[in-house]
Design a protein around this motif. Structure first.
Motif, PDB file in Angstrom:
ATOM      1  N   GLY A   1      15.831 109.701  49.062  1.00 26.75           N
ATOM      2  CA  GLY A   1      17.057 109.483  48.304  1.00 26.75           C
ATOM      3  C   GLY A   1      17.098 108.115  47.643  1.00 26.75           C
ATOM      4  O   GLY A   1      17.722 107.946  46.584  1.00 26.75           O
TER       5      GLY A   1
ATOM      6  N   ARG B   1       7.551 113.810  50.192  1.00 23.73           N
ATOM      7  CA  ARG B   1       7.689 114.192  48.782  1.00 23.73           C
ATOM      8  C   ARG B   1       6.410 114.856  48.259  1.00 23.73           C
ATOM      9  O   ARG B   1       5.945 114.601  47.149  1.00 23.73           O
ATOM     10  CB  ARG B   1       8.081 112.984  47.930  1.00 23.73           C
ATOM     11  CG  ARG B   1       9.478 112.484  48.250  1.00 23.73           C
ATOM     12  CD  ARG B   1       9.833 111.201  47.545  1.00 23.73           C
ATOM     13  NE  ARG B   1      10.170 111.397  46.143  1.00 23.73           N
ATOM     14  CZ  ARG B   1      11.409 111.609  45.684  1.00 23.73           C
ATOM     15  NH1 ARG B   1      12.422 111.711  46.528  1.00 23.73           N
ATOM     16  NH2 ARG B   1      11.645 111.729  44.394  1.00 23.73           N
TER      17      ARG B   1
ATOM     18  N   LYS C   1      17.746 107.605  38.891  1.00 22.29           N
ATOM     19  CA  LYS C   1      19.031 107.850  38.216  1.00 22.29           C
ATOM     20  C   LYS C   1      19.571 106.575  37.584  1.00 22.29           C
ATOM     21  O   LYS C   1      20.096 106.594  36.453  1.00 22.29           O
ATOM     22  CB  LYS C   1      20.024 108.412  39.222  1.00 22.29           C
ATOM     23  CG  LYS C   1      21.385 108.754  38.616  1.00 22.29           C
ATOM     24  CD  LYS C   1      22.305 109.361  39.670  1.00 22.29           C
ATOM     25  CE  LYS C   1      23.668 109.706  39.065  1.00 22.29           C
ATOM     26  NZ  LYS C   1      24.577 110.309  40.097  1.00 22.29           N
TER      27      LYS C   1
ATOM     28  N   ASP D   1      15.336 108.617  44.405  1.00 26.67           N
ATOM     29  CA  ASP D   1      16.175 109.373  43.477  1.00 26.67           C
ATOM     30  C   ASP D   1      17.271 108.493  42.873  1.00 26.67           C
ATOM     31  O   ASP D   1      17.568 108.589  41.677  1.00 26.67           O
ATOM     32  CB  ASP D   1      16.821 110.569  44.195  1.00 26.67           C
ATOM     33  CG  ASP D   1      15.790 111.590  44.661  1.00 26.67           C
ATOM     34  OD1 ASP D   1      14.719 111.692  44.017  1.00 26.67           O
ATOM     35  OD2 ASP D   1      16.045 112.271  45.676  1.00 26.67           O
TER      36      ASP D   1
END
Length: 283
Positions: free
Chosen positions: A103, A84, A110, A106
């Protein structure tokens, strides 16, 4: 590979590609290896192609090429891997970070949105990438990370110290010795490869990456079963568990956690290769 080559960088890289091809390795590795070796962009490379290769520590890069010619992973040869956009130290005691693992971060972003977890636990931290990146995303959170390997924890501590990120690291088999409290977010990228999947793996992974962090019994499900047994005592009543999985394990892992958390909302998420890669357990 001749470390005393004195031609231009363009000529040297062309010779390096020919060398790898001659040794039965992918010649296309040379450009990406050079960019990582120098931490350059493609624009940097283009702007220096006609300069003498010896200007750029060419003998040191030749030692990297020798390792690549033997099938060694570039990240171990350099002692670092990019995750990243950040360089993390790695060693033979740690897995090489994969971008798809991001992920998990992420999904956490979220899920929590404008709110934020105050207690985070990362189980099987390895290089510390998840714990450190989550501490960046949620700076007010107390982050705890564990690993069964003391050698891996040494690397994780160095990475956290280098980035001035505070994480509390614990030597622990899953949750055995981590602080027993309620965490709003628990993440884990555990060993999940079954021994009968060896034929699906790149030889460099089998030959160089730590088997302790790769393989698990019970068709790769053993650590998930252990997590399902232990996590009810550690997860907040409105918490979130995020797990990385093997691409064929989604339904089996979901079933294991449905038994442990009957009221939980469990979903399977794909990575950017469109393969099942994460299980999300919303308590």
């Amino acid at each position: 590979m001749d470390p005393l080559f004195s031609g231009s960088l363009a000529e040297a890289l062309a010779n390096a590609s020919a060398f790898l091809q001659q040794e039965g390795q992918n010649p296309g590795l040379v450009q990406s290896a050079w960019l990582d070796f120098k931490d350059w962009t493609l624009n940097d490379l283009v702007s220096h192609l006609q300069e003498p290769c010896q200007t750029f520590a060419w003998p040191d890069f030749c030692r990297v090429l020798e390792g690549l010619s033997q099938g060694q992973p570039l990240q171990y040869l350099l002692g670092r891997a990019n995750f990243r956009g950040t360089w993390y130290q790695v060693s033979l005691a740690t897995l090489i970070p994969r971008e798809e693992t991001g992920g998990l971060i992420d999904l956490a972003i979220k899920f929590f949105g404008d709110s934020a977890p105050t207690q985070i636990l990362d189980i099987g931290t390895g290089t510390g990438i998840l714990a450190i990146e989550l501490a960046k995303v949620f700076p007010q959170a107390q982050v705890v990370a564990s690993d069964i390997s003391e050698e891996a924890l040494k690397i994780a501590r160095v990475n956290a110290e280098t980035m001035a990120i505070h994480v509390d690291f614990f030597l622990s088999d899953v949750c055995k010795t981590v602080p027993k409290k309620k965490y709003q977010l628990i993440v884990s990228n555990p060993p999940y490869i079954a021994l009968d999947e060896l034929d699906l793996m790149d030889p460099s992974v089998i030959n160089y990456e730590p088997h302790l962090a790769l393989f698990a019994d019970q068709e790769g499900l053993a650590i998930y079963q252990k997590l399902a047994q232990e996590l009810p005592a550690f997860i907040d009543k409105q918490g979130l568990i995020l797990l990385e999985i093997g691409f064929r394990q989604g339904q089996k892992v979901a079933a294991i956690f449905k038994e442990a958390f009957p009221q939980a909302e469990i979903t399977i998420h794909k990575d950017f290769y469109a393969k099942d890669r994460f299980v999300q357990i919303k308590i």
